[in-house]
Motif scaffolding. Structure first.
Motif, PDB file in Angstrom:
ATOM      1  N   GLN A  76     -11.964   2.804   7.642  1.00  0.00           N
ATOM      2  CA  GLN A  76     -11.615   2.895   6.220  1.00  0.00           C
ATOM      3  C   GLN A  76     -12.029   1.599   5.510  1.00  0.00           C
ATOM      4  OE1 GLN A  76      -8.004   5.082   5.191  1.00  0.00           O
ATOM      5  NE2 GLN A  76      -7.365   3.361   3.933  1.00  0.00           N
TER       6      GLN A  76
ATOM      7  N   VAL B  24      -7.952  -5.136   2.161  1.00  0.00           N
ATOM      8  CA  VAL B  24      -7.753  -4.485   0.871  1.00  0.00           C
ATOM      9  C   VAL B  24      -7.701  -5.536  -0.236  1.00  0.00           C
ATOM     10  CG1 VAL B  24      -6.311  -2.900  -0.465  1.00  0.00           C
ATOM     11  CG2 VAL B  24      -6.425  -2.691   2.030  1.00  0.00           C
TER      12      VAL B  24
ATOM     13  N   LEU C 204       0.809  -1.216   0.000  1.00  0.00           N
ATOM     14  CA  LEU C 204       0.000   0.000   0.000  1.00  0.00           C
ATOM     15  C   LEU C 204       0.844   1.268   0.000  1.00  0.00           C
ATOM     16  CD1 LEU C 204      -2.796  -1.011   2.535  1.00  0.00           C
ATOM     17  CD2 LEU C 204      -2.862  -1.084   0.039  1.00  0.00           C
TER      18      LEU C 204
ATOM     19  N   THR D 110      -8.126   3.041  -1.067  1.00  0.00           N
ATOM     20  CA  THR D 110      -7.142   3.225  -0.004  1.00  0.00           C
ATOM     21  C   THR D 110      -6.290   4.459  -0.258  1.00  0.00           C
ATOM     22  OG1 THR D 110      -6.989   0.899   0.680  1.00  0.00           O
ATOM     23  CG2 THR D 110      -5.047   2.258   1.039  1.00  0.00           C
TER      24      THR D 110
ATOM     25  N   GLN E 287      -8.519   0.244   8.765  1.00  0.00           N
ATOM     26  CA  GLN E 287      -8.804  -0.209   7.404  1.00  0.00           C
ATOM     27  C   GLN E 287      -9.291  -1.646   7.369  1.00  0.00           C
ATOM     28  OE1 GLN E 287      -6.730   0.911   3.455  1.00  0.00           O
ATOM     29  NE2 GLN E 287      -5.488  -0.711   4.340  1.00  0.00           N
TER      30      GLN E 287
END
Length: 388
Positions: free
Chosen positions: A292, A211, A12, A270, A208
């Motif tokens: 998130q 992902v 990320l 993201t 978060q």
């Protein structure tokens, strides 16, 4: 804005640095390259080949004309951390520089201790450095939805209003993490909130979800700009694993019933969330939390979606769950603050999954099938899960 991205060589961190650079910010990245060492330790590698950080930065300059600075060092080295902040003088620090895998932290005592020391001490060094170098620096810290666990009440954005014996207060939302990795993130959150309250620092904690995806508008400009695609049972995310298994003609391996619900988010969202957090900083003394994520799905729903989208028959296998977690549970998460700042989310779609199939097919010869099956057992850290 001058933005320092810690962990800028990672899955990320790298696309975040590119996104911020392309949006006109002055960006530098820092990394100690330990994520690459985990691959050597585990005998795995990113499905998509990734260049060295130096090559990536040079490629970004070739493609866009934009420069990204680089610092090589470790946040657990306080001297390095202080000198980096003094040299770059960032207005915002984006902190991705932690050991990020729950299974890795649960391998044994050594890996649990390493994860806690690396993550908690590195973040503490950073907090002290910000406090002593420039308290106006805005810390944007990547947390995880896993800090909360799976409570039987709605998950608020970091804080909870409580009434007890006729009195009310606002407290940090109770945390019940499911691994030593997630527990390290809880410690980070408490340490950051403490320094905001005591020293007047400003921080945004981004809890978060899982992902998915491998491409952003920046990484697709040149193969040398690609970010990682992890599929193994330790560092790979579940959707990536399912995509690889479908392409190889293997059954999709669902742990337990597959009823575990998780927040998920597209990698493109993201990097946008990081941008929104940086450009709309917390106030001095404020510790704010954004959840998130963009939607919630169960592991079984993810498997069903991949099976439906794949052009061919796909089987789904249910394995004994190596983790200690509720497999059927209530899960309702408040996640409005990033939407209020302007996030327009990419929801999981058939088109997105089809593009992941294309990536997996292109690099299918790099897959190590033995890496797909779980080998780390939460219940017995002395005995890895046996392959079946």
């Amino acid at each position: 804005m001058r933005v320092l991205v810690l962990g800028g060589d990672g899955y990320l961190g790298w696309p975040t640095a590119l996104h911020l650079s392309r949006r006109g910010h002055d960006v530098a990245v820092a990394d100690n390259f330990v994520r690459r060492q985990y691959d050597y330790e585990l005998g795995v590698e990113s499905l998509v080949p990734i260049e060295s950080l130096q090559t990536r930065i040079a490629a970004w300059k070739d493609v866009t004309g934009e420069s990204i600075g680089i610092y090589v060092g470790d946040l657990t080295d306080a001297d390095f951390t202080y000198e980096m902040l003094r040299d770059f003088r960032p207005e915002a620090v984006v902190h991705f520089a932690e050991q990020r895998a729950a299974p890795y932290s649960m391998i044994d005592r050594k890996h649990a201790v390493y994860t806690q020391v690396n993550n908690v001490v590195g973040t503490l060094n950073l907090l002290y450095a910000i406090s002593e170098v420039d308290r106006d620096i805005h810390l944007v810290k990547l947390g995880t939805m896993g800090e909360y666990g799976t409570p039987e009440i709605d998950i608020e954005e970091g804080w909870l209003e409580v009434e007890h014996k006729g009195r009310t207060d606002r407290v940090l939302y109770p945390k019940r993490p499911g691994s030593f990795y997630h527990l390290s993130k809880v410690h980070d959150s408490h340490n950051i909130e403490f320094t905001c309250r005591i020293w007047g620092l400003r921080a945004t904690d981004l809890n978060q979800g899982v992902v998915y995806g491998q491409q952003t508008p920046e990484t697709v400009l040149d193969d040398r700009l690609a970010t990682r695609f992890d599929y193994d049972a330790v560092f790979g995310t579940v959707l990536n694993r399912f995509v690889i298994q479908a392409v190889l003609g293997h059954p999709l391996t669902v742990y337990g019933t597959g009823g575990q619900r998780r927040g998920i988010i597209d990698i493109r969202d993201t990097v946008r969330c990081i941008e929104l957090a940086c450009e709309n900083p917390a106030e001095r003394g404020e510790f704010r939390v954004f959840n998130q994520m963009t939607e919630a799905m169960s592991v079984q729903e993810l498997a069903d979606t991949v099976a439906r989208c794949f052009p061919g028959g796909v089987e789904i296998d249910h394995l004994d769950n190596p983790r200690v977690e509720k497999e059927e549970h209530y899960y309702n998460v408040v996640h409005t603050r990033l939407l209020d700042l302007g996030l327009t989310p990419h929801l999981l779609s058939d088109t997105l999954i089809t593009s992941l199939f294309d990536v997996a097919k292109r690099y299918a010869d790099r897959v190590r099938p033995e890496a797909l099956l779980p080998k780390v057992n939460w219940r017995d850290h002395a005995s890895p899960v046996q392959e079946t």
